[in-house]
Design a protein around this motif. Structure first.
Motif, mmCIF file in Angstrom:
data_model
loop_
_atom_site.group_PDB
_atom_site.id
_atom_site.type_symbol
_atom_site.label_atom_id
_atom_site.label_comp_id
_atom_site.label_asym_id
_atom_site.label_seq_id
_atom_site.Cartn_x
_atom_site.Cartn_y
_atom_site.Cartn_z
ATOM 1 N N SER A 128 8.113 -38.970 -9.649
ATOM 2 C CA SER A 128 8.479 -39.257 -8.263
ATOM 3 C C SER A 128 8.449 -40.751 -7.983
ATOM 4 C CB SER A 128 7.529 -38.539 -7.301
ATOM 5 O OG SER A 128 7.557 -37.153 -7.540
ATOM 6 N N VAL A 129 9.378 -41.184 -7.146
ATOM 7 C CA VAL A 129 9.481 -42.594 -6.740
ATOM 8 C C VAL A 129 9.742 -42.625 -5.240
ATOM 9 C CG1 VAL A 129 10.688 -44.787 -7.154
ATOM 10 C CG2 VAL A 129 10.603 -43.080 -8.965
ATOM 11 N N PRO A 130 9.117 -43.534 -4.481
ATOM 12 C CA PRO A 130 9.472 -43.669 -3.067
ATOM 13 C C PRO A 130 10.967 -43.978 -2.924
ATOM 14 C CG PRO A 130 7.462 -44.884 -3.541
ATOM 15 C CD PRO A 130 8.017 -44.441 -4.864
ATOM 16 N N GLN A 131 11.600 -43.352 -1.937
ATOM 17 C CA GLN A 131 13.048 -43.504 -1.782
ATOM 18 C C GLN A 131 13.465 -44.967 -1.583
ATOM 19 O OE1 GLN A 131 15.276 -40.771 0.662
ATOM 20 N NE2 GLN A 131 13.716 -39.174 0.502
ATOM 21 N N GLN A 133 12.011 -47.609 -2.603
ATOM 22 C CA GLN A 133 11.824 -48.359 -3.840
ATOM 23 C C GLN A 133 13.002 -48.149 -4.794
ATOM 24 O OE1 GLN A 133 8.537 -47.519 -6.891
ATOM 25 N NE2 GLN A 133 7.547 -48.979 -5.521
ATOM 26 N N ILE A 183 5.108 -46.463 -12.118
ATOM 27 C CA ILE A 183 5.180 -45.068 -11.657
ATOM 28 C C ILE A 183 4.082 -44.258 -12.344
ATOM 29 C CG2 ILE A 183 7.657 -45.094 -11.160
ATOM 30 C CD1 ILE A 183 8.023 -43.545 -13.829
ATOM 31 N N GLU A 209 9.097 -44.263 2.737
ATOM 32 C CA GLU A 209 8.178 -44.024 1.619
ATOM 33 C C GLU A 209 8.266 -42.585 1.111
ATOM 34 O OE1 GLU A 209 6.024 -46.215 0.149
ATOM 35 O OE2 GLU A 209 6.708 -47.889 1.383
ATOM 36 N N ASP A 210 9.105 -41.760 1.738
ATOM 37 C CA ASP A 210 9.262 -40.374 1.268
ATOM 38 C C ASP A 210 9.687 -40.371 -0.195
ATOM 39 O OD1 ASP A 210 8.669 -39.622 3.804
ATOM 40 O OD2 ASP A 210 10.717 -39.101 4.381
ATOM 41 N N LEU A 211 9.163 -39.412 -0.939
ATOM 42 C CA LEU A 211 9.409 -39.402 -2.380
ATOM 43 C C LEU A 211 10.724 -38.727 -2.734
ATOM 44 C CD1 LEU A 211 5.838 -38.490 -3.732
ATOM 45 C CD2 LEU A 211 6.894 -40.754 -3.592
ATOM 46 N N VAL A 212 11.356 -39.218 -3.789
ATOM 47 C CA VAL A 212 12.466 -38.513 -4.431
ATOM 48 C C VAL A 212 11.955 -38.072 -5.796
ATOM 49 C CG1 VAL A 212 13.439 -40.770 -5.146
ATOM 50 C CG2 VAL A 212 14.810 -38.703 -5.379
ATOM 51 N N ASN A 213 12.097 -36.777 -6.095
ATOM 52 C CA ASN A 213 11.684 -36.245 -7.390
ATOM 53 C C ASN A 213 12.855 -36.327 -8.369
ATOM 54 O OD1 ASN A 213 9.110 -35.563 -6.453
ATOM 55 N ND2 ASN A 213 9.815 -33.586 -5.685
#
Length: 366
Positions: A128-131, A133, A183, A209-213
């Protein structure tokens, strides 16, 4: 099929899936958006076989069903309707009726059976990475993708997961862009994703900061944003060993304020538009950088203060390549590492080591 939903939410969903519909497919069905209505959820899919985008939204489903409608005209109709609830129902003879207040459209639809199914991706191995970012990483590398088709692999961006870092790399033979972020992943992944796909992904990602998987398979990458999923095929072939291109040593180091440098190069480039070289010359001596450009239009001279270590140097660049880099750097001060007038220049932030750029100089005829 009969459903009722909010016009603006439907419009947003169509806009998302349309990013996968290129209009260049030889299959008419891929000009359409697939719509499936079931259990109070509307699922929309757009695809061009290389990239598919699926998004879901809430709707009042009165009668289940699925259809495919021409994405362009359907999107235009919904966009121009009043901001109210929209009712869509199937009629006889492959026609849907779209009703909103006093507006009524009848539109031909296609059979959903002909629409290609999405690749089946097991989402077991994800990171997962913050959107925001990932959005910045794509923006900070995609400008360096090769535009010609001589080496298709360079039309993509390398996604490299290694030693708890995600590295994104793009290069086109004239410059190289590297962005890296820490990460939480022990995996080692090496895959190349089409640049045009990632540019569309960046448009969908939010500044939050919502995550993208992210999930990889042998042939595909999946970006899962919750209500929206983006699946792209990977490019075949080996990416260039970029670490071997990045110089490990340099003879001269220049620290300079980014904005004055960018402003000066932008002004100097006004005189450098002759031909396609956009040629500007840098003369760095005694803590001063003189930027010049001569053409049939005239000439320009800019001078800015720098902090230099090492011997002076004269070097020339395509101004566009320098500006592309500087526009994507986030710190007030940047560092230029140089060795000679014919060796690549490395540009990086003064403090944060998450960015590294390489620009090849233009050889001057003596």
């Amino acid at each position: 099929m009969i459903f009722i939903c909010d016009k603006s939410k439907l419009q947003d969903s169509i806009s998302i899936v349309q990013k996968a519909i290129t209009g260049r497919s030889t299959m008419p069905i891929l000009e359409g958006v697939y719509i499936n209505a079931t259990s109070n959820t509307l699922t929309l899919i757009g695809s061009d076989k290389d990239v598919s985008i699926e998004t879901k939204l809430e709707a009042d489903i009165i009668e289940k069903g699925s259809i495919v409608v021409d994405a362009k005209i359907f999107g235009e109709i919904i966009r121009k309707l009043p901001n109210d609830e929209v009712k869509i129902e199937t009629l006889d003879n492959s026609v849907i009726q779209i009703t909103c207040q006093r507006s009524v459209f009848n539109l031909i639809y296609m059979s959903p059976d002909d629409f290609p199914s999405l690749p089946n991706i097991n989402e077991n191995m994800i990171f997962s990475v913050p959107q925001n970012q990932l959005k910045n990483m794509i923006k900070g590398t995609s400008f360096a993708i090769a535009q010609d088709e001589i080496r298709p692999i360079l039309q993509g961006i390398l996604f490299e997961v290694k030693d708890n870092y995600l590295n994104l790399v793009a290069l086109d033979g004239y410059r190289l862009a590297l962005r890296r972020e820490l990460i939480d992943s022990q995996n080692t992944i090496n895959a190349v994703i089409p640049g045009k796909t990632l540019n569309e992904v960046a448009k969908i990602l939010e500044d939050s900061e919502d995550l993208v998987n992210i999930t990889f398979t042998t042939n595909h990458i999946l970006f899962n944003l919750g209500q929206t999923k983006i699946i792209s095929r990977l490019l075949e072939g080996e990416f260039i060993q970029y670490n071997s291109i990045l110089p490990q040593e340099y003879k001269m180091c220049v620290t300079v304020k980014k904005q004055p440098l960018q402003n000066s190069i932008e002004r100097a480039s006004l005189m450098a538009k002759e031909g396609n070289s956009n040629l500007i010359k840098l003369d760095i001596q005694d803590d001063s950088m003189v930027i010049t450009s001569n053409s049939q239009l005239g000439k320009v001279r800019e001078e800015i203060s720098v902090n230099m270590q090492g011997e002076g140097i004269q070097i020339a660049f395509n101004s566009k390549y320098l500006l592309d880099v500087l526009k994507n750097m986030e710190e007030d001060e940047v560092i230029l590492e140089l060795t000679s007038s014919v060796s690549p220049c490395v540009i990086k932030n003064k403090i944060n080591e998450n960015s590294k750029y390489l620009v090849v100089p233009v050889r001057l005829v003596k």
